[in-house]
Design a protein around this motif. Structure first.
Motif, PDB file in Angstrom:
ATOM      1  N   PRO A   2      14.980  14.592  60.886  1.00 34.22           N
ATOM      2  CA  PRO A   2      14.330  13.907  59.525  1.00 34.22           C
ATOM      3  C   PRO A   2      13.527  12.839  59.772  1.00 34.22           C
ATOM      4  CG  PRO A   2      17.023  14.416  59.595  1.00 34.22           C
ATOM      5  CD  PRO A   2      16.369  14.524  61.014  1.00 34.22           C
ATOM      6  N   ARG A   3      13.711  11.997  60.716  1.00 29.21           N
ATOM      7  CA  ARG A   3      12.930  10.605  61.159  1.00 29.21           C
ATOM      8  C   ARG A   3      11.581  11.116  61.459  1.00 29.21           C
ATOM      9  NH1 ARG A   3      12.083   8.061  65.922  1.00 29.21           N
ATOM     10  NH2 ARG A   3      13.948   8.928  66.767  1.00 29.21           N
ATOM     11  N   LEU A   4      11.525  12.202  62.543  1.00 25.15           N
ATOM     12  CA  LEU A   4      10.381  12.792  62.932  1.00 25.15           C
ATOM     13  C   LEU A   4       9.462  13.379  62.006  1.00 25.15           C
ATOM     14  CD1 LEU A   4      11.532  14.271  66.437  1.00 25.15           C
ATOM     15  CD2 LEU A   4      10.119  12.330  65.982  1.00 25.15           C
ATOM     16  N   LYS A   5      10.066  14.067  60.936  1.00 22.38           N
ATOM     17  CA  LYS A   5       9.231  14.743  59.846  1.00 22.38           C
ATOM     18  C   LYS A   5       8.784  13.575  58.751  1.00 22.38           C
ATOM     19  CE  LYS A   5       9.701  18.366  56.439  1.00 22.38           C
ATOM     20  NZ  LYS A   5       8.899  17.561  55.432  1.00 22.38           N
ATOM     21  N   LYS A   6       9.422  12.830  58.685  1.00 24.44           N
ATOM     22  CA  LYS A   6       9.034  11.828  57.732  1.00 24.44           C
ATOM     23  C   LYS A   6       7.758  11.065  58.469  1.00 24.44           C
ATOM     24  CE  LYS A   6      10.247   7.474  55.012  1.00 24.44           C
ATOM     25  NZ  LYS A   6      11.331   6.630  54.673  1.00 24.44           N
TER      26      LYS A   6
ATOM     27  N   LEU B 126      -5.410  12.072  55.879  1.00 21.15           N
ATOM     28  CA  LEU B 126      -5.768  12.994  55.116  1.00 21.15           C
ATOM     29  C   LEU B 126      -6.470  12.129  53.740  1.00 21.15           C
ATOM     30  CD1 LEU B 126      -3.168  15.729  54.230  1.00 21.15           C
ATOM     31  CD2 LEU B 126      -5.519  16.033  55.185  1.00 21.15           C
ATOM     32  N   ALA B 127      -5.915  10.926  53.508  1.00 16.82           N
ATOM     33  CA  ALA B 127      -6.518   9.911  52.569  1.00 16.82           C
ATOM     34  C   ALA B 127      -7.752   8.995  53.220  1.00 16.82           C
ATOM     35  CB  ALA B 127      -5.455   8.901  52.170  1.00 16.82           C
ATOM     36  N   HIS B 128      -7.528   8.955  54.459  1.00 10.92           N
ATOM     37  CA  HIS B 128      -8.618   8.274  55.254  1.00 10.92           C
ATOM     38  C   HIS B 128      -9.048   9.016  56.299  1.00 10.92           C
ATOM     39  CE1 HIS B 128      -7.153   4.798  53.016  1.00 10.92           C
ATOM     40  NE2 HIS B 128      -5.931   4.951  53.341  1.00 10.92           N
ATOM     41  N   PRO B 129      -9.945  10.040  56.254  1.00 12.35           N
ATOM     42  CA  PRO B 129     -10.230  11.092  57.136  1.00 12.35           C
ATOM     43  C   PRO B 129     -10.910  10.461  58.258  1.00 12.35           C
ATOM     44  CG  PRO B 129     -10.725  11.817  55.062  1.00 12.35           C
ATOM     45  CD  PRO B 129     -10.334  10.503  54.817  1.00 12.35           C
ATOM     46  N   PRO B 130     -10.501  10.595  59.698  1.00 11.38           N
ATOM     47  CA  PRO B 130     -10.893  10.195  60.831  1.00 11.38           C
ATOM     48  C   PRO B 130     -12.473  11.023  61.259  1.00 11.38           C
ATOM     49  CG  PRO B 130      -9.363  11.364  61.513  1.00 11.38           C
ATOM     50  CD  PRO B 130      -9.098  11.293  60.077  1.00 11.38           C
ATOM     51  N   ASP B 131     -13.253  10.280  61.780  1.00  9.74           N
ATOM     52  CA  ASP B 131     -14.485  11.223  62.225  1.00  9.74           C
ATOM     53  C   ASP B 131     -14.071  12.208  63.421  1.00  9.74           C
ATOM     54  OD1 ASP B 131     -16.654   9.996  60.946  1.00  9.74           O
ATOM     55  OD2 ASP B 131     -15.824   8.170  62.308  1.00  9.74           O
ATOM     56  N   VAL B 132     -13.074  12.067  63.969  1.00 12.29           N
ATOM     57  CA  VAL B 132     -12.477  12.914  65.139  1.00 12.29           C
ATOM     58  C   VAL B 132     -10.913  12.559  65.148  1.00 12.29           C
ATOM     59  CG1 VAL B 132     -12.889  11.741  67.012  1.00 12.29           C
ATOM     60  CG2 VAL B 132     -12.649  14.223  67.098  1.00 12.29           C
ATOM     61  N   PHE B 133     -10.063  13.578  65.555  1.00  9.75           N
ATOM     62  CA  PHE B 133      -8.511  13.320  65.638  1.00  9.75           C
ATOM     63  C   PHE B 133      -8.356  13.903  66.964  1.00  9.75           C
ATOM     64  CE2 PHE B 133      -3.979  14.475  65.886  1.00  9.75           C
ATOM     65  CZ  PHE B 133      -3.560  13.289  65.492  1.00  9.75           C
ATOM     66  N   ILE B 134      -7.591  13.118  67.836  1.00 10.93           N
ATOM     67  CA  ILE B 134      -7.109  13.375  69.243  1.00 10.93           C
ATOM     68  C   ILE B 134      -5.644  13.409  69.295  1.00 10.93           C
ATOM     69  CG2 ILE B 134      -7.501  13.008  71.785  1.00 10.93           C
ATOM     70  CD1 ILE B 134      -9.975  11.064  70.411  1.00 10.93           C
ATOM     71  N   GLY B 135      -4.915  14.684  69.685  1.00 12.34           N
ATOM     72  CA  GLY B 135      -3.833  14.531  69.890  1.00 12.34           C
ATOM     73  C   GLY B 135      -3.359  14.796  71.503  1.00 12.34           C
ATOM     74  N   ILE B 136      -2.838  13.652  71.754  1.00 12.03           N
ATOM     75  CA  ILE B 136      -2.531  13.655  73.549  1.00 12.03           C
ATOM     76  C   ILE B 136      -1.151  14.167  73.814  1.00 12.03           C
ATOM     77  CG2 ILE B 136      -2.423  12.060  75.415  1.00 12.03           C
ATOM     78  CD1 ILE B 136      -4.473  10.246  74.237  1.00 12.03           C
ATOM     79  N   ASP B 137      -1.164  15.102  74.380  1.00 11.25           N
ATOM     80  CA  ASP B 137       0.170  15.772  74.762  1.00 11.25           C
ATOM     81  C   ASP B 137       0.916  15.971  73.508  1.00 11.25           C
ATOM     82  OD1 ASP B 137       1.583  17.270  76.387  1.00 11.25           O
ATOM     83  OD2 ASP B 137       2.107  15.435  77.724  1.00 11.25           O
TER      84      ASP B 137
ATOM     85  N   PHE C 212       4.790  17.982  68.235  1.00 11.43           N
ATOM     86  CA  PHE C 212       4.630  17.041  67.058  1.00 11.43           C
ATOM     87  C   PHE C 212       3.212  17.331  66.698  1.00 11.43           C
ATOM     88  CE2 PHE C 212       3.389  13.233  65.237  1.00 11.43           C
ATOM     89  CZ  PHE C 212       4.401  12.894  64.461  1.00 11.43           C
ATOM     90  N   ASN C 213       2.291  17.202  67.607  1.00 13.90           N
ATOM     91  CA  ASN C 213       0.798  17.332  67.490  1.00 13.90           C
ATOM     92  C   ASN C 213       0.192  18.507  66.871  1.00 13.90           C
ATOM     93  OD1 ASN C 213       0.018  14.329  67.715  1.00 13.90           O
ATOM     94  ND2 ASN C 213      -0.221  14.841  69.991  1.00 13.90           N
ATOM     95  N   LEU C 214       0.636  19.743  67.310  1.00 16.04           N
ATOM     96  CA  LEU C 214      -0.189  20.801  66.882  1.00 16.04           C
ATOM     97  C   LEU C 214      -0.072  21.083  65.325  1.00 16.04           C
ATOM     98  CD1 LEU C 214       0.391  23.265  69.997  1.00 16.04           C
ATOM     99  CD2 LEU C 214      -1.718  22.149  69.343  1.00 16.04           C
ATOM    100  N   GLY C 215       1.053  21.042  64.885  1.00 12.59           N
ATOM    101  CA  GLY C 215       1.498  21.079  63.614  1.00 12.59           C
ATOM    102  C   GLY C 215       0.475  20.140  62.636  1.00 12.59           C
ATOM    103  N   LEU C 216       0.550  19.082  63.141  1.00 17.26           N
ATOM    104  CA  LEU C 216      -0.399  18.057  62.417  1.00 17.26           C
ATOM    105  C   LEU C 216      -1.921  18.136  62.600  1.00 17.26           C
ATOM    106  CD1 LEU C 216       0.111  14.902  61.306  1.00 17.26           C
ATOM    107  CD2 LEU C 216      -0.340  14.052  63.372  1.00 17.26           C
TER     108      LEU C 216
END
Length: 379
Positions: A69-73, A83-94, A98-102
């Motif tokens: 529940p904490r991780l999902k929140k 989504l409200a403040h779109p970055p020019d690029v997003f980098i998921g490190i490992d 968690f990161n792939l769904g995001l």
């Protein structure tokens, strides 16, 4: 225009990679807003962390379920933010779980996505390849065999090398390392039973039993044991009291790099530490032992010829590996003695290790930054 870069690192190893990447990016974008989740090294590089790194540092299925529940929140709030403040690029490190769904959701919002550090899809859970293809525009890998695997599946990839290979010199002076640790000039075996509690519980006693077996063959041997934190030191000290309280052991608080550099041979748990031992050019014997039910499942899911990083990188059995029921003093001890008694074999091994070091020594931080700059420049 000021660049906005999102980064989420999942644990301390990701914090280290993230910090190196941020330093390299700031050469080109000194005033960039770089934010997400990171640790102390990323913060020191001018990173703004929306959540503390420990929020994501959860290991094991049971722990993930407990904290779901904490991780999902956390993930939902991060999605809303980016989504409200779109970055020019997003980098998921490992942190792929968690990161792939995001990344999938952010990519669907036309945000360019880079994933840094490949999940072990080449070993198991190959079905994640489809998810990776949907989640990111570019995969950055630390090892060449990973890049080859992605190319076979038509997923954009760039092999950048490993920062450890950049940081560790090609030649290490053993005597300087011994002087630094105040060690006598004799034959030292480094014991590294792991950096996690479950690893030390599985391997601590067999490693101590192996040390006792080795001492019976050669009473002049000495043993050095770096332990990552006070909890692991407590577990290992209890194991010593139960099985080996008369062994000539030197325990260290951390300092695994120094211990391996000072050692003649390393007896080591499989994992990233084997890469460090390889880069330090130390002959090693690798052990891997899991809880019985975990091993039973893994045996059916994982199909690899080798599991230690030196052997995977070479696609050759450079160092002996012992798995599960093979992790016994006689087998481990004989393998350690073989290195001690065959210096010509050690010379050959160290030459192979040097070749692999060169293959990984590519200025990884700069190469990763250049790959990301290419994406930023194409906007």
């Amino acid at each position: 225009m000021r660049k906005h870069i999102g980064i989420i690192a999942g644990e301390l190893s990701g914090d280290l990679l993230g910090a190196g990447l941020i330093h390299a990016l700031r050469i080109y974008y000194p005033d960039a807003l770089i934010e997400g989740i990171g640790g102390p090294k990323m913060l020191a590089a001018g990173f703004h962390s929306l959540y503390p790194l420990k929020m994501l540092s959860v290991m094991g299925l049971a722990e993930v379920i407990k904290h779901y529940p904490r991780l999902k929140k956390c993930r939902d709030n991060l999605l809303d933010h980016f989504l409200a403040h779109p970055p020019d690029v997003f980098i998921g490190i490992d942190a792929p779980d968690f990161n792939l769904g995001l990344e999938t959701v952010l990519k669907s919002a036309d945000i360019p996505i880079v994933h840094y550090v490949s999940p072990s899809v080449w070993a198991w859970r190959q079905y994640r390849l489809r998810k990776i293809a949907h989640a990111c525009d570019l995969m950055l890998t630390l090892f060449p065999f990973e890049a080859d695997y992605y190319l076979q599946h038509n997923i954009p990839v760039k092999f950048v090398g490993h920062p450890l290979a950049d940081d560790i010199p090609l030649h290490i002076n053993k005597q300087i390392a011994r002087n630094h640790l105040g060690l006598a000039d004799c034959v030292w075996i480094a014991l590294l039973p792991g950096s996690r509690e479950n690893e030390v519980k599985q391997l601590g006693v067999p490693f101590l039993q192996t040390a006792r077996w080795l001492l019976a063959q050669n009473p002049n041997l000495r043993f050095i044991v770096p332990l990552a934190n006070t909890n692991l030191k407590k577990i290992f000290t209890e194991q010593i009291a139960e099985t080996a309280d008369d062994l000539p052991l030197t325990l260290l608080d951390g300092q695994s790099h120094e211990a391996m550099a000072a050692a003649d041979i390393v007896l080591i748990a499989s994992g990233t530490a084997t890469l460090e031992a390889m880069l330090l050019k130390r002959p090693m014997v690798v052990a891997y032992r899991l809880a019985p039910i975990t091993y039973w499942l893994a045996k059916r899911l994982i199909h690899l010829s080798y599991y230690s990083l030196p052997n995977l990188l070479a696609q050759d059995k450079l160092v002996p590996e012992f798995l599960q029921h093979e992790v016994i003093p006689e087998k481990l001890g004989i393998a350690v003695l073989n290195w001690l008694e065959n210096p010509a074999q050690v010379d050959v091994l160290q030459n192979r290790f040097t070749e692999l070091h060169h293959r990984l020594r590519l200025s990884a931080n700069q190469k990763a930054a250049q790959a990301i700059i290419s994406i930023l420049s194409s906007d």
